[in-house]
Scaffold this motif. Structure first.
Motif, PDB file in Angstrom:
ATOM      1  N   ASP A 142       0.839  -1.199   0.000  1.00 43.89           N
ATOM      2  CA  ASP A 142       0.000   0.000   0.000  1.00 43.89           C
ATOM      3  C   ASP A 142       0.876   1.252   0.000  1.00 43.89           C
ATOM      4  N   VAL A 143       0.220   2.408  -0.052  1.00 40.55           N
ATOM      5  CA  VAL A 143       0.946   3.669  -0.191  1.00 40.55           C
ATOM      6  C   VAL A 143       1.843   3.923   1.020  1.00 40.55           C
ATOM      7  N   LYS A 144       1.347   3.650   2.220  1.00 38.91           N
ATOM      8  CA  LYS A 144       2.141   3.890   3.429  1.00 38.91           C
ATOM      9  C   LYS A 144       3.394   3.032   3.432  1.00 38.91           C
ATOM     10  N   ALA A 145       3.238   1.748   3.094  1.00 36.73           N
ATOM     11  CA  ALA A 145       4.391   0.851   3.044  1.00 36.73           C
ATOM     12  C   ALA A 145       5.369   1.284   1.957  1.00 36.73           C
ATOM     13  N   TRP A 146       4.826   1.751   0.812  1.00 38.47           N
ATOM     14  CA  TRP A 146       5.690   2.223  -0.271  1.00 38.47           C
ATOM     15  C   TRP A 146       6.536   3.406   0.198  1.00 38.47           C
ATOM     16  N   GLU A 147       5.922   4.345   0.904  1.00 41.25           N
ATOM     17  CA  GLU A 147       6.651   5.514   1.380  1.00 41.25           C
ATOM     18  C   GLU A 147       7.722   5.122   2.385  1.00 41.25           C
ATOM     19  N   GLU A 148       7.419   4.165   3.258  1.00 44.31           N
ATOM     20  CA  GLU A 148       8.396   3.705   4.247  1.00 44.31           C
ATOM     21  C   GLU A 148       9.585   3.042   3.563  1.00 44.31           C
ATOM     22  N   HIS A 149       9.307   2.134   2.600  1.00 45.29           N
ATOM     23  CA  HIS A 149      10.378   1.430   1.888  1.00 45.29           C
ATOM     24  C   HIS A 149      11.222   2.410   1.078  1.00 45.29           C
ATOM     25  N   THR A 150      10.559   3.371   0.437  1.00 40.81           N
ATOM     26  CA  THR A 150      11.264   4.329  -0.414  1.00 40.81           C
ATOM     27  C   THR A 150      12.167   5.231   0.411  1.00 40.81           C
ATOM     28  N   PHE A 151      11.695   5.650   1.573  1.00 41.01           N
ATOM     29  CA  PHE A 151      12.548   6.492   2.417  1.00 41.01           C
ATOM     30  C   PHE A 151      13.786   5.722   2.860  1.00 41.01           C
ATOM     31  N   LEU A 152      13.609   4.484   3.262  1.00 40.63           N
ATOM     32  CA  LEU A 152      14.746   3.694   3.736  1.00 40.63           C
ATOM     33  C   LEU A 152      15.783   3.493   2.634  1.00 40.63           C
ATOM     34  N   SER A 153      15.326   3.070   1.455  1.00 38.81           N
ATOM     35  CA  SER A 153      16.260   2.712   0.388  1.00 38.81           C
ATOM     36  C   SER A 153      16.753   3.892  -0.435  1.00 38.81           C
ATOM     37  N   HIS A 154      15.993   5.011  -0.484  1.00 36.72           N
ATOM     38  CA  HIS A 154      16.367   6.128  -1.345  1.00 36.72           C
ATOM     39  C   HIS A 154      16.495   7.470  -0.626  1.00 36.72           C
ATOM     40  N   GLY A 155      15.822   7.641   0.507  1.00 36.06           N
ATOM     41  CA  GLY A 155      15.791   8.958   1.137  1.00 36.06           C
ATOM     42  C   GLY A 155      16.690   9.145   2.340  1.00 36.06           C
ATOM     43  N   ALA A 156      16.908   8.085   3.117  1.00 39.44           N
ATOM     44  CA  ALA A 156      17.602   8.219   4.398  1.00 39.44           C
ATOM     45  C   ALA A 156      19.035   8.709   4.236  1.00 39.44           C
ATOM     46  N   LEU A 157      19.751   8.181   3.242  1.00 37.95           N
ATOM     47  CA  LEU A 157      21.163   8.541   3.081  1.00 37.95           C
ATOM     48  C   LEU A 157      21.338  10.029   2.796  1.00 37.95           C
ATOM     49  N   LEU A 158      20.574  10.570   1.864  1.00 39.87           N
ATOM     50  CA  LEU A 158      20.708  11.991   1.530  1.00 39.87           C
ATOM     51  C   LEU A 158      20.223  12.869   2.682  1.00 39.87           C
ATOM     52  N   ALA A 159      19.098  12.507   3.286  1.00 33.32           N
ATOM     53  CA  ALA A 159      18.543  13.310   4.386  1.00 33.32           C
ATOM     54  C   ALA A 159      19.533  13.414   5.544  1.00 33.32           C
ATOM     55  N   LYS A 160      20.111  12.283   5.933  1.00 35.97           N
ATOM     56  CA  LYS A 160      21.024  12.280   7.084  1.00 35.97           C
ATOM     57  C   LYS A 160      22.386  12.860   6.723  1.00 35.97           C
ATOM     58  N   SER A 161      22.776  12.766   5.450  1.00 38.48           N
ATOM     59  CA  SER A 161      24.028  13.394   5.014  1.00 38.48           C
ATOM     60  C   SER A 161      23.897  14.912   5.050  1.00 38.48           C
ATOM     61  N   SER A 211       8.141  -1.661 -12.889  1.00 39.14           N
ATOM     62  CA  SER A 211       8.006  -2.471 -11.681  1.00 39.14           C
ATOM     63  C   SER A 211       6.613  -2.327 -11.084  1.00 39.14           C
ATOM     64  N   PHE A 212       6.123  -3.411 -10.494  1.00 41.35           N
ATOM     65  CA  PHE A 212       4.829  -3.368  -9.819  1.00 41.35           C
ATOM     66  C   PHE A 212       4.910  -2.556  -8.523  1.00 41.35           C
ATOM     67  N   SER A 213       6.142  -2.299  -8.061  1.00 42.52           N
ATOM     68  CA  SER A 213       6.302  -1.484  -6.852  1.00 42.52           C
ATOM     69  C   SER A 213       6.518  -0.011  -7.182  1.00 42.52           C
ATOM     70  N   ALA A 214       6.399   0.362  -8.487  1.00 38.12           N
ATOM     71  CA  ALA A 214       6.481   1.772  -8.872  1.00 38.12           C
ATOM     72  C   ALA A 214       5.284   2.527  -8.314  1.00 38.12           C
ATOM     73  N   ALA A 215       5.488   3.779  -7.950  1.00 37.86           N
ATOM     74  CA  ALA A 215       4.442   4.562  -7.281  1.00 37.86           C
ATOM     75  C   ALA A 215       3.112   4.596  -8.029  1.00 37.86           C
ATOM     76  N   PRO A 216       3.075   4.867  -9.349  1.00 38.11           N
ATOM     77  CA  PRO A 216       1.778   4.915 -10.038  1.00 38.11           C
ATOM     78  C   PRO A 216       1.008   3.602  -9.945  1.00 38.11           C
ATOM     79  N   VAL A 217       1.723   2.472  -9.986  1.00 42.20           N
ATOM     80  CA  VAL A 217       1.066   1.162  -9.896  1.00 42.20           C
ATOM     81  C   VAL A 217       0.510   0.949  -8.494  1.00 42.20           C
ATOM     82  N   VAL A 218       1.299   1.302  -7.489  1.00 45.25           N
ATOM     83  CA  VAL A 218       0.857   1.144  -6.092  1.00 45.25           C
ATOM     84  C   VAL A 218      -0.383   1.996  -5.828  1.00 45.25           C
TER      85      VAL A 218
END
Length: 298
Positions: A142-161, A211-218
């Protein structure tokens, strides 16, 4: 030199850390010694941090290149060559991470070490979630899980840097919070932008695979419901029981999944723009504003 050449545009994370460091400048409470070690408004430790951030990102890109050999067949090529390639990918990624961790320790700032170490843990968790998700889990994402996964894999490194860059220049918690917010929303918006590309590009003849995990699909799946989504999957299957991605893309575009993802992308871009306003007006800030604005354009 092999990773960073003039023909690619991958080192964007390090660039953003440098631009943010220059936009913020030295803090009012910074010592004279810290000011003396500053070149063009950027402290040496911040330059090292930008390099470390890029090394970590590149290391995980290399690790993502490992191929799953469970379903490997003879027609795919020599198995030994692929096994050797996987070993080299693991060793290369580990080598880059080791160099990054060595440089991190040399910064002599325990809070920065804690921030970047936690970011590495976040990326590992995000990639683990991606690799362990099967088709059934992808279809229920779902959208909430997508946002959580995306932040971990794509957002956390830049945000904390970005936050760590402010800590190295001895900025207060408010400036660190604004830098973290900017990095978070910028990276989330960038991921949404890349997820949207297959759905908004108009070039003929390009592959429609996504990917089926792409945001528009989710988002589409959550809007239409699981039952209707399953029906749509059945309708776009070919005689060989394979998916016709062109038809599936059209089905996703016919609903509000794409527009919802575009709205969310604009939201994150605007939030990044709001956060960067906390820093003084400068060429560096203008460059960051242009980057944040660019992710909302398709």
């Amino acid at each position: 030199d092999f990773v960073f050449d003039s023909r690619n545009n991958l080192p964007t994370r390090g660039l953003i850390v440098l631009l943010l460091s220059k936009a913020a400048g030295p803090s009012h409470t910074a010592s004279d010694l810290l000011a003396q070690d500053t070149v063009s408004g950027i402290h040496t430790s911040q330059r090292n941090l930008a390099e470390i951030t890029e090394l970590i990102h590149t290391a995980f890109l290399v690790h993502r290149g490992i191929v799953d050999l469970k379903e490997w067949t003879v027609s795919d090529g020599p198995l030994k060559d692929m096994e050797f390639g996987n070993k080299i990918a693991v060793l290369s990624g580990d080598f880059l991470l080791a160099n990054a961790c060595t440089g991190l320790a040399q910064l002599n700032n325990t809070k920065v070490v804690e921030l970047i170490s936690s970011a590495i843990g976040d990326v590992v968790q995000g990639i683990y979630n991606e690799n362990t998700s099967n088709t059934e889990q992808e279809n229920s994402l779902d959208v909430k899980a997508w946002e959580e996964h995306t932040f971990l894999s794509h957002g956390a490194l830049l945000a904390k840097s970005c936050q760590a860059a402010m800590e190295l220049a001895q900025h207060d918690k408010e400036a660190q919070s604004m830098a973290y917010t900017f990095g978070k929303h910028l990276s989330m918006g960038h991921k949404l932008n890349s997820d949207l590309l297959p759905f908004v590009k108009s070039s003929a003849g390009e592959s429609a695979t996504f990917s089926f995990s792409a945001a528009p699909v989710v988002f589409h799946r959550q809007i239409v419901g699981q039952e209707r989504w399953s029906q749509q999957l059945q309708q776009v299957k070919t005689r060989r029981n394979e998916l016709d991605y062109s038809k599936l893309l059209a089905a996703v575009k016919s609903e509000k999944g794409v527009s919802t993802a575009m709205d969310l992308c604009c939201y994150h871009g605007n939030k990044a723009l709001e956060a960067i306003q906390a820093f003084p007006s400068s060429e560096a800030r203008s460059a960051l504003e242009n980057i944040a604005s660019a992710i909302t354009k398709f």
